[in-house]
Design a protein around this motif. Sequence first.
Motif, PDB file in Angstrom:
ATOM      1  N   VAL A 164      -2.389-119.508 -25.586  1.00 13.83           N
ATOM      2  CA  VAL A 164      -1.520-118.731 -26.432  1.00 13.83           C
ATOM      3  C   VAL A 164      -2.032-117.921 -27.537  1.00 13.83           C
ATOM      4  CG1 VAL A 164       0.684-118.780 -27.991  1.00 13.83           C
ATOM      5  CG2 VAL A 164       0.463-120.557 -25.856  1.00 13.83           C
ATOM      6  N   SER A 165      -2.024-116.649 -27.629  1.00 14.63           N
ATOM      7  CA  SER A 165      -2.644-115.779 -28.541  1.00 14.63           C
ATOM      8  C   SER A 165      -1.736-115.670 -29.776  1.00 14.63           C
ATOM      9  CB  SER A 165      -3.321-114.734 -28.084  1.00 14.63           C
ATOM     10  OG  SER A 165      -3.968-113.972 -29.050  1.00 14.63           O
ATOM     11  N   THR A 166      -1.972-116.013 -31.082  1.00 15.96           N
ATOM     12  CA  THR A 166      -1.054-116.007 -32.036  1.00 15.96           C
ATOM     13  C   THR A 166      -1.734-114.878 -33.130  1.00 15.96           C
ATOM     14  OG1 THR A 166      -0.230-118.094 -31.950  1.00 15.96           O
ATOM     15  CG2 THR A 166       0.162-117.136 -33.911  1.00 15.96           C
ATOM     16  N   ILE A 167      -0.901-113.852 -33.627  1.00 18.82           N
ATOM     17  CA  ILE A 167      -1.408-112.984 -34.631  1.00 18.82           C
ATOM     18  C   ILE A 167      -0.309-113.292 -35.879  1.00 18.82           C
ATOM     19  CG2 ILE A 167       0.238-111.170 -33.930  1.00 18.82           C
ATOM     20  CD1 ILE A 167      -1.752-109.112 -35.191  1.00 18.82           C
ATOM     21  N   GLN A 168      -1.147-113.452 -36.999  1.00 24.90           N
ATOM     22  CA  GLN A 168      -0.079-114.074 -38.252  1.00 24.90           C
ATOM     23  C   GLN A 168      -0.527-113.154 -39.378  1.00 24.90           C
ATOM     24  OE1 GLN A 168       0.412-118.377 -39.540  1.00 24.90           O
ATOM     25  NE2 GLN A 168      -1.749-117.756 -39.783  1.00 24.90           N
ATOM     26  N   TRP A 169       0.740-113.078 -40.206  1.00 26.77           N
ATOM     27  CA  TRP A 169       0.602-112.321 -41.612  1.00 26.77           C
ATOM     28  C   TRP A 169       0.886-113.401 -42.365  1.00 26.77           C
ATOM     29  CZ3 TRP A 169       2.600-110.106 -37.376  1.00 26.77           C
ATOM     30  CH2 TRP A 169       2.250-109.068 -36.848  1.00 26.77           C
ATOM     31  N   VAL A 170      -0.190-113.916 -43.260  1.00 26.81           N
ATOM     32  CA  VAL A 170       0.127-114.813 -44.203  1.00 26.81           C
ATOM     33  C   VAL A 170       0.919-114.389 -45.330  1.00 26.81           C
ATOM     34  CG1 VAL A 170      -0.795-116.482 -45.930  1.00 26.81           C
ATOM     35  CG2 VAL A 170      -1.950-115.902 -43.990  1.00 26.81           C
ATOM     36  N   VAL A 171       0.797-113.143 -45.887  1.00 26.77           N
ATOM     37  CA  VAL A 171       1.618-112.528 -46.665  1.00 26.77           C
ATOM     38  C   VAL A 171       1.811-110.985 -46.347  1.00 26.77           C
ATOM     39  CG1 VAL A 171       2.283-111.816 -49.128  1.00 26.77           C
ATOM     40  CG2 VAL A 171       0.924-113.962 -48.891  1.00 26.77           C
ATOM     41  N   VAL A 172       2.943-110.757 -45.838  1.00 25.89           N
ATOM     42  CA  VAL A 172       3.472-109.245 -45.194  1.00 25.89           C
ATOM     43  C   VAL A 172       3.157-108.455 -46.713  1.00 25.89           C
ATOM     44  CG1 VAL A 172       5.192-107.875 -44.731  1.00 25.89           C
ATOM     45  CG2 VAL A 172       4.822-110.308 -43.481  1.00 25.89           C
ATOM     46  N   ARG A 173       2.231-107.086 -46.264  1.00 27.78           N
ATOM     47  CA  ARG A 173       2.419-106.108 -47.270  1.00 27.78           C
ATOM     48  C   ARG A 173       2.888-104.717 -46.798  1.00 27.78           C
ATOM     49  NH1 ARG A 173      -3.776-106.266 -47.533  1.00 27.78           N
ATOM     50  NH2 ARG A 173      -3.641-106.341 -45.498  1.00 27.78           N
ATOM     51  N   PRO A 174       3.389-103.870 -47.433  1.00 25.98           N
ATOM     52  CA  PRO A 174       3.858-102.699 -46.801  1.00 25.98           C
ATOM     53  C   PRO A 174       3.174-101.997 -45.758  1.00 25.98           C
ATOM     54  CG  PRO A 174       4.189-102.802 -49.437  1.00 25.98           C
ATOM     55  CD  PRO A 174       3.125-103.803 -48.997  1.00 25.98           C
ATOM     56  N   GLU A 175       1.613-102.213 -45.913  1.00 25.92           N
ATOM     57  CA  GLU A 175       0.966-101.437 -44.933  1.00 25.92           C
ATOM     58  C   GLU A 175       0.948-102.031 -43.583  1.00 25.92           C
ATOM     59  OE1 GLU A 175      -1.852-103.267 -48.082  1.00 25.92           O
ATOM     60  OE2 GLU A 175      -0.095-102.475 -47.957  1.00 25.92           O
ATOM     61  N   ASP A 176       1.419-103.547 -43.570  1.00 26.30           N
ATOM     62  CA  ASP A 176       1.430-104.078 -42.612  1.00 26.30           C
ATOM     63  C   ASP A 176       2.687-103.714 -41.423  1.00 26.30           C
ATOM     64  OD1 ASP A 176      -0.612-105.741 -43.093  1.00 26.30           O
ATOM     65  OD2 ASP A 176       0.702-107.161 -44.155  1.00 26.30           O
ATOM     66  N   VAL A 177       3.466-102.699 -41.829  1.00 25.84           N
ATOM     67  CA  VAL A 177       4.554-102.281 -40.979  1.00 25.84           C
ATOM     68  C   VAL A 177       3.797-101.505 -39.985  1.00 25.84           C
ATOM     69  CG1 VAL A 177       6.482-100.545 -41.045  1.00 25.84           C
ATOM     70  CG2 VAL A 177       6.298-102.266 -42.898  1.00 25.84           C
ATOM     71  N   GLY A 178       4.538-101.665 -38.813  1.00 27.50           N
ATOM     72  CA  GLY A 178       3.886-100.731 -37.605  1.00 27.50           C
ATOM     73  C   GLY A 178       4.210-101.682 -36.237  1.00 27.50           C
ATOM     74  N   VAL A 179       3.599-101.076 -35.144  1.00 28.23           N
ATOM     75  CA  VAL A 179       3.685-101.662 -33.780  1.00 28.23           C
ATOM     76  C   VAL A 179       2.543-102.190 -33.464  1.00 28.23           C
ATOM     77  CG1 VAL A 179       4.113-100.977 -31.468  1.00 28.23           C
ATOM     78  CG2 VAL A 179       5.472 -99.709 -33.230  1.00 28.23           C
ATOM     79  N   TYR A 180       2.587-103.596 -32.984  1.00 31.45           N
ATOM     80  CA  TYR A 180       1.676-104.367 -32.512  1.00 31.45           C
ATOM     81  C   TYR A 180       1.400-104.440 -31.133  1.00 31.45           C
ATOM     82  CZ  TYR A 180       0.521-104.592 -37.304  1.00 31.45           C
ATOM     83  OH  TYR A 180       0.325-104.499 -38.728  1.00 31.45           O
ATOM     84  N   ILE A 181       0.478-104.411 -30.469  1.00 30.20           N
ATOM     85  CA  ILE A 181       0.328-104.778 -28.779  1.00 30.20           C
ATOM     86  C   ILE A 181      -0.611-105.868 -28.516  1.00 30.20           C
ATOM     87  CG2 ILE A 181      -0.344-103.625 -26.715  1.00 30.20           C
ATOM     88  CD1 ILE A 181      -0.135-100.811 -28.513  1.00 30.20           C
TER      89      ILE A 181
END
Length: 381
Positions: A164-181
Amino acid sequence: MDSFPCAILLFSLLCSATGQGLVVTVEPHTTTVREGESVSLRCQVGSSARPAELQWRRANNQALADNVKIGPDGAVLTVANARPGNQGEYQCVATNSGGSGTASAQINIKFPPKVRLSPTGPLRVKIGARVSVQCRATGRPRPKLSWRRQGSPLKLLSEERDGVSTIQWVVVRPEDVGVYICQGENNVGVTEIKVEVILDGGPDAPIASVSHKEITAVEGRSVTFSCQATGSPPPLITWSKLRAPLPWKHTVAGGVLTLTSVGRQDSGQYICNATNIHGYSEAYTQMEVESPPYATSLPEQVKLQPGDALSLRCLAHGSHPIQFEWSRVGRGNLPAGSQTTSDGQLVIPRLKASDGGTYKCVATNHIGSSEALAKVIVKGH
């Protein structure tokens, strides 16, 4: 004489022992195929005076799948249009009146990754929140997992454990918005799955939009991008370019980005960013800059003798497709026997003294045209 019955008894026991076991083989012993392919196993019984009955079964006692067929004589098992569930050990059991025997073979099925996400998205998140997405993949061989952001080839930092591969944002910032693949890859294929991260700022959060999703511009011209955004308080609008700074000849005023005298290097994705206290929004415009041809002749001047072969090439930079046309200045038509090619070459196999002069190549695309000249001097000894 007493030993004679004993000999008969011993012979009888030996014959009985050898008849209890049949020598059975299955070929191939191990085979690997891709999902969707077919594979066959053949069961053979060693030489025996008595014919044997053949039966196939799965080693785990499961029933044979509906895409597994047995040949008329029972010797051949065929898996048609193989699927992952067909993988496993298959046994051939041979039986006759004298005994039985068993042999087995392994079928391995390779298949491309099947990828799934948890949660599936779109993810509506708040600034400052902690967010993670898990990516799982099945496939054979076991797939390798990686994450990247849409529009970027760079792999993102992720944690992988137990497949299992996990991507994580500890604190979401405005620039984190987008599409992830998330991408799963093995030697059979590559599969991707996307998840969109959206800021959930409520009804007053910005929503950005652009007047044109795609723009085709001509080199040297000026281009205007227009961006609008709703939200309360009114969002601040800024412009940026994906993976590059904005061209130095630019101005931004009231959400309008103007580029002066664009070049082909200015092609790319331009991003309108709208921000207020409730959130953040992006809109995208893709620009392609096209250019008219710039033609040159190679060589520009050549000295030859009658009977020599002439070869001129017209080279042109610019947006493709480019068409080439050769002519002779002052005379129009090319000499008899001249040959031209679609890639801009002019060939005269045997020059005559009268073939000297200036030759012109005109390169044309859907934006404009350009010409190049070549001087041909033909002199005898």
